[in-house]
Scaffold this motif. Structure first.
Motif, PDB file in Angstrom:
ATOM      1  N   ARG A  90      20.729  40.634 -28.053  1.00 27.32           N
ATOM      2  CA  ARG A  90      20.321  41.190 -29.353  1.00 27.32           C
ATOM      3  C   ARG A  90      20.694  40.254 -30.488  1.00 27.32           C
ATOM      4  NH1 ARG A  90      16.269  43.826 -27.625  1.00 27.32           N
ATOM      5  NH2 ARG A  90      16.766  45.596 -26.279  1.00 27.32           N
ATOM      6  N   MET A  91      20.440  38.961 -30.281  1.00 31.01           N
ATOM      7  CA  MET A  91      20.702  37.944 -31.284  1.00 31.01           C
ATOM      8  C   MET A  91      19.448  37.127 -31.535  1.00 31.01           C
ATOM      9  SD  MET A  91      24.341  36.185 -30.815  1.00 31.01           S
ATOM     10  CE  MET A  91      25.721  37.105 -30.163  1.00 31.01           C
ATOM     11  N   VAL A  92      19.278  36.716 -32.789  1.00 33.64           N
ATOM     12  CA  VAL A  92      18.191  35.809 -33.159  1.00 33.64           C
ATOM     13  C   VAL A  92      18.755  34.392 -33.215  1.00 33.64           C
ATOM     14  CG1 VAL A  92      16.498  35.194 -34.917  1.00 33.64           C
ATOM     15  CG2 VAL A  92      16.983  37.609 -34.444  1.00 33.64           C
ATOM     16  N   VAL A  93      18.221  33.519 -32.362  1.00 34.45           N
ATOM     17  CA  VAL A  93      18.666  32.131 -32.292  1.00 34.45           C
ATOM     18  C   VAL A  93      17.424  31.243 -32.260  1.00 34.45           C
ATOM     19  CG1 VAL A  93      20.144  30.471 -31.091  1.00 34.45           C
ATOM     20  CG2 VAL A  93      20.624  32.919 -30.898  1.00 34.45           C
ATOM     21  N   GLU A  94      17.441  30.155 -33.001  1.00 35.80           N
ATOM     22  CA  GLU A  94      16.310  29.225 -32.970  1.00 35.80           C
ATOM     23  C   GLU A  94      16.419  28.340 -31.732  1.00 35.80           C
ATOM     24  OE1 GLU A  94      16.708  25.855 -35.977  1.00 35.80           O
ATOM     25  OE2 GLU A  94      18.174  27.317 -36.732  1.00 35.80           O
ATOM     26  N   PRO A  95      15.317  27.709 -31.293  1.00 41.52           N
ATOM     27  CA  PRO A  95      15.384  26.914 -30.058  1.00 41.52           C
ATOM     28  C   PRO A  95      16.449  25.831 -30.081  1.00 41.52           C
ATOM     29  CG  PRO A  95      13.097  27.327 -30.642  1.00 41.52           C
ATOM     30  CD  PRO A  95      13.932  27.834 -31.799  1.00 41.52           C
ATOM     31  N   GLY A  96      16.547  25.079 -31.182  1.00 46.85           N
ATOM     32  CA  GLY A  96      17.581  24.055 -31.251  1.00 46.85           C
ATOM     33  C   GLY A  96      18.974  24.637 -31.179  1.00 46.85           C
ATOM     34  N   GLY A  97      19.164  25.812 -31.768  1.00 44.33           N
ATOM     35  CA  GLY A  97      20.463  26.470 -31.728  1.00 44.33           C
ATOM     36  C   GLY A  97      20.797  27.038 -30.370  1.00 44.33           C
ATOM     37  N   ALA A  98      19.769  27.241 -29.527  1.00 46.90           N
ATOM     38  CA  ALA A  98      19.947  27.857 -28.219  1.00 46.90           C
ATOM     39  C   ALA A  98      19.934  26.839 -27.088  1.00 46.90           C
ATOM     40  CB  ALA A  98      18.847  28.891 -27.983  1.00 46.90           C
ATOM     41  N   VAL A  99      19.847  25.536 -27.403  1.00 45.68           N
ATOM     42  CA  VAL A  99      19.654  24.558 -26.336  1.00 45.68           C
ATOM     43  C   VAL A  99      20.869  24.476 -25.409  1.00 45.68           C
ATOM     44  CG1 VAL A  99      20.459  22.512 -27.612  1.00 45.68           C
ATOM     45  CG2 VAL A  99      18.656  22.279 -25.885  1.00 45.68           C
ATOM     46  N   GLY A 100      22.067  24.728 -25.911  1.00 41.84           N
ATOM     47  CA  GLY A 100      23.237  24.775 -25.032  1.00 41.84           C
ATOM     48  C   GLY A 100      23.171  25.951 -24.084  1.00 41.84           C
ATOM     49  N   LEU A 101      22.780  27.098 -24.606  1.00 40.21           N
ATOM     50  CA  LEU A 101      22.588  28.279 -23.758  1.00 40.21           C
ATOM     51  C   LEU A 101      21.485  28.013 -22.741  1.00 40.21           C
ATOM     52  CD1 LEU A 101      23.128  31.276 -23.093  1.00 40.21           C
ATOM     53  CD2 LEU A 101      21.503  31.874 -24.908  1.00 40.21           C
ATOM     54  N   ALA A 102      20.431  27.332 -23.169  1.00 42.08           N
ATOM     55  CA  ALA A 102      19.331  27.007 -22.260  1.00 42.08           C
ATOM     56  C   ALA A 102      19.810  26.138 -21.110  1.00 42.08           C
ATOM     57  CB  ALA A 102      18.220  26.302 -23.034  1.00 42.08           C
ATOM     58  N   VAL A 117      29.873  28.246 -25.542  1.00 35.99           N
ATOM     59  CA  VAL A 117      28.569  27.713 -25.941  1.00 35.99           C
ATOM     60  C   VAL A 117      28.389  27.968 -27.434  1.00 35.99           C
ATOM     61  CG1 VAL A 117      26.069  27.816 -25.610  1.00 35.99           C
ATOM     62  CG2 VAL A 117      27.613  28.196 -23.662  1.00 35.99           C
ATOM     63  N   VAL A 118      28.112  26.923 -28.178  1.00 40.64           N
ATOM     64  CA  VAL A 118      27.856  27.070 -29.606  1.00 40.64           C
ATOM     65  C   VAL A 118      26.380  27.420 -29.803  1.00 40.64           C
ATOM     66  CG1 VAL A 118      27.886  25.950 -31.862  1.00 40.64           C
ATOM     67  CG2 VAL A 118      29.676  25.420 -30.178  1.00 40.64           C
ATOM     68  N   LEU A 119      26.129  28.569 -30.439  1.00 42.48           N
ATOM     69  CA  LEU A 119      24.790  28.923 -30.910  1.00 42.48           C
ATOM     70  C   LEU A 119      24.716  28.423 -32.345  1.00 42.48           C
ATOM     71  CD1 LEU A 119      24.444  32.584 -29.547  1.00 42.48           C
ATOM     72  CD2 LEU A 119      23.739  30.440 -28.438  1.00 42.48           C
ATOM     73  N   SER A 120      24.065  27.282 -32.562  1.00 38.08           N
ATOM     74  CA  SER A 120      24.266  26.574 -33.819  1.00 38.08           C
ATOM     75  C   SER A 120      23.397  27.049 -34.971  1.00 38.08           C
ATOM     76  CB  SER A 120      24.058  25.067 -33.618  1.00 38.08           C
ATOM     77  OG  SER A 120      22.773  24.790 -33.106  1.00 38.08           O
ATOM     78  N   GLY A 121      22.326  27.813 -34.695  1.00 37.68           N
ATOM     79  CA  GLY A 121      21.492  28.266 -35.795  1.00 37.68           C
ATOM     80  C   GLY A 121      20.525  29.356 -35.385  1.00 37.68           C
ATOM     81  N   GLY A 122      20.107  30.132 -36.381  1.00 39.16           N
ATOM     82  CA  GLY A 122      19.192  31.240 -36.124  1.00 39.16           C
ATOM     83  C   GLY A 122      17.969  31.240 -37.014  1.00 39.16           C
ATOM     84  N   ASN A 123      17.647  30.106 -37.617  1.00 33.15           N
ATOM     85  CA  ASN A 123      16.523  30.058 -38.564  1.00 33.15           C
ATOM     86  C   ASN A 123      15.221  29.753 -37.827  1.00 33.15           C
ATOM     87  OD1 ASN A 123      18.036  30.534 -40.988  1.00 33.15           O
ATOM     88  ND2 ASN A 123      18.878  28.481 -40.761  1.00 33.15           N
ATOM     89  N   ILE A 124      14.722  30.738 -37.126  1.00 32.51           N
ATOM     90  CA  ILE A 124      13.546  30.555 -36.294  1.00 32.51           C
ATOM     91  C   ILE A 124      12.283  30.959 -37.040  1.00 32.51           C
ATOM     92  CG2 ILE A 124      13.706  32.848 -35.222  1.00 32.51           C
ATOM     93  CD1 ILE A 124      12.854  31.504 -32.571  1.00 32.51           C
TER      94      ILE A 124
END
Length: 326
Positions: A279-291, A307-314
């Motif tokens: 239930r989080m909004v993360v942009e692809p670049g911010g989610a690449v570690g999770l990916a 894991v750093v979720l670095s941004g949510g500006n999607i």
């Protein structure tokens, strides 16, 4: 340059930005743990002011500029997250900011930058040199250039994330085996790497990058700065720097364990997982570690991973694509 940023610099940055930056949470989720077979803790910089970690470095750098020089304005280059961080920091200080942004930057990032009062100068990512444009703006106005990653105060500001991770791990009696950090020019990884080396020495720090834009991982493996052949074309629009910054690379070649990469489909799958399960909004670049973690690039079995979720500006159409609604 190997000592361009120290743990003391990061602690100084933490004091400078304490009144404005958010101390973001370190969260876990049982479904994520079950999926990878280990304990995963997410450092949620997607919840940071302006929607990404970039506000930390921007605020520290703008704070460090001498007041007379700061009054002449700030210039920065950014695809969107550093742009919004600089715009917000300049707004808080009541000084002008001009941001050189690629014309293909997501609309929410362009609009967020302008909404915070900055002047946006668009350029063609494939045909124009953003650094040359920024240098011209600085020469005309006498403004101060704040580079998005190759800047000691920016790196120190991003390193405050590492301080918070270490403090929260100490509070919970956690000993992370690895920390995954989304990476473009390497400023975020450099700051976290310095903090981890001082405070979490048993944690291996890895950069996570988009496939095809893995210059940092290749540079670490070669022990020399390498470049990307392409300048655009990844869904991870925030992570398309052409090569590592030399200041951060001098730190990272000493402090980092290596790099992993995730392709566009994996990044979008991580965005969908974050939205639907966490239930989080993360942009692809911010989610690449999770990916990269979900794709098995890091062995998490029986381990503790941050894991750093670095941004949510999607961009909404990108979220729709990730969720299969496009």
């Amino acid at each position: 340059m190997a000592d361009a940023v120290t743990i003391d610099d990061i602690r100084t940055a933490a004091g400078r930005i304490a009144a404005t930056a958010l101390a973001t949470p370190l969260l876990s989720h049982p479904e994520l743990d079950a999926r990878v077979g280990g304990r995963v803790f997410l450092k949620c910089e997607n919840l940071q002011r302006t929607g990404s970690f970039k506000f930390r470095g921007a605020m520290n750098a703008v704070s460090a500029v001498e007041p007379g020089a700061r009054a002449r304005g700030i210039v920065a280059c950014s695809s969107g997250n550093h742009a919004q961080g600089i715009a917000e920091a300049a707004r808080l200080f009541g000084v002008p900011a001009t941001i050189v942004m690629p014309a293909d930057a997501p609309a929410p990032k362009r609009e967020g930058t302008a909404r915070r009062g900055a002047t946006v100068r668009l350029y063609d990512r494939t045909g124009e040199d953003r650094d040359a444009i920024a240098a011209e703006l600085v020469a005309e106005s006498g403004a101060t250039l704040v580079h998005p990653f190759n800047h000691p105060h920016v790196i120190a500001g991003q390193g405050t994330i590492g301080l918070e991770i270490a403090a929260e791990c100490a509070r919970r009696d956690l000993a992370p085996d690895a920390i995954l950090v989304p990476c473009s020019g390497g400023g975020l990884a450099a700051g976290i790497g310095v903090a981890a080396a001082a405070l979490l020495p048993s944690a291996a720090v890895f950069v996570a990058e988009p496939a095809g834009f893995d210059d940092y991982g290749r540079s670490l493996a070669a022990d020399a700065i390498e470049s990307n052949a392409a300048l655009g074309g990844s869904v991870c629009d925030a992570l398309l720097a052409p090569r590592p910054g030399p200041i951060g690379f001098a730190l990272n070649r000493r402090n980092l364990a290596g790099g992993v990469a995730a392709d566009d489909d994996e990044a979008l799958a991580a965005v969908a997982f974050a939205f639907e399960t966490l239930r989080m909004v993360v942009e692809p670049g911010g989610a690449v570690g999770l990916a990269a973690l979900l794709a098995g690039r890091i062995d998490a079995a029986g381990k503790t991973i941050v894991v750093v979720l670095s941004g949510g500006n999607i961009d909404p159409p990108v979220l729709d694509r990730a969720l299969g609604r496009a």
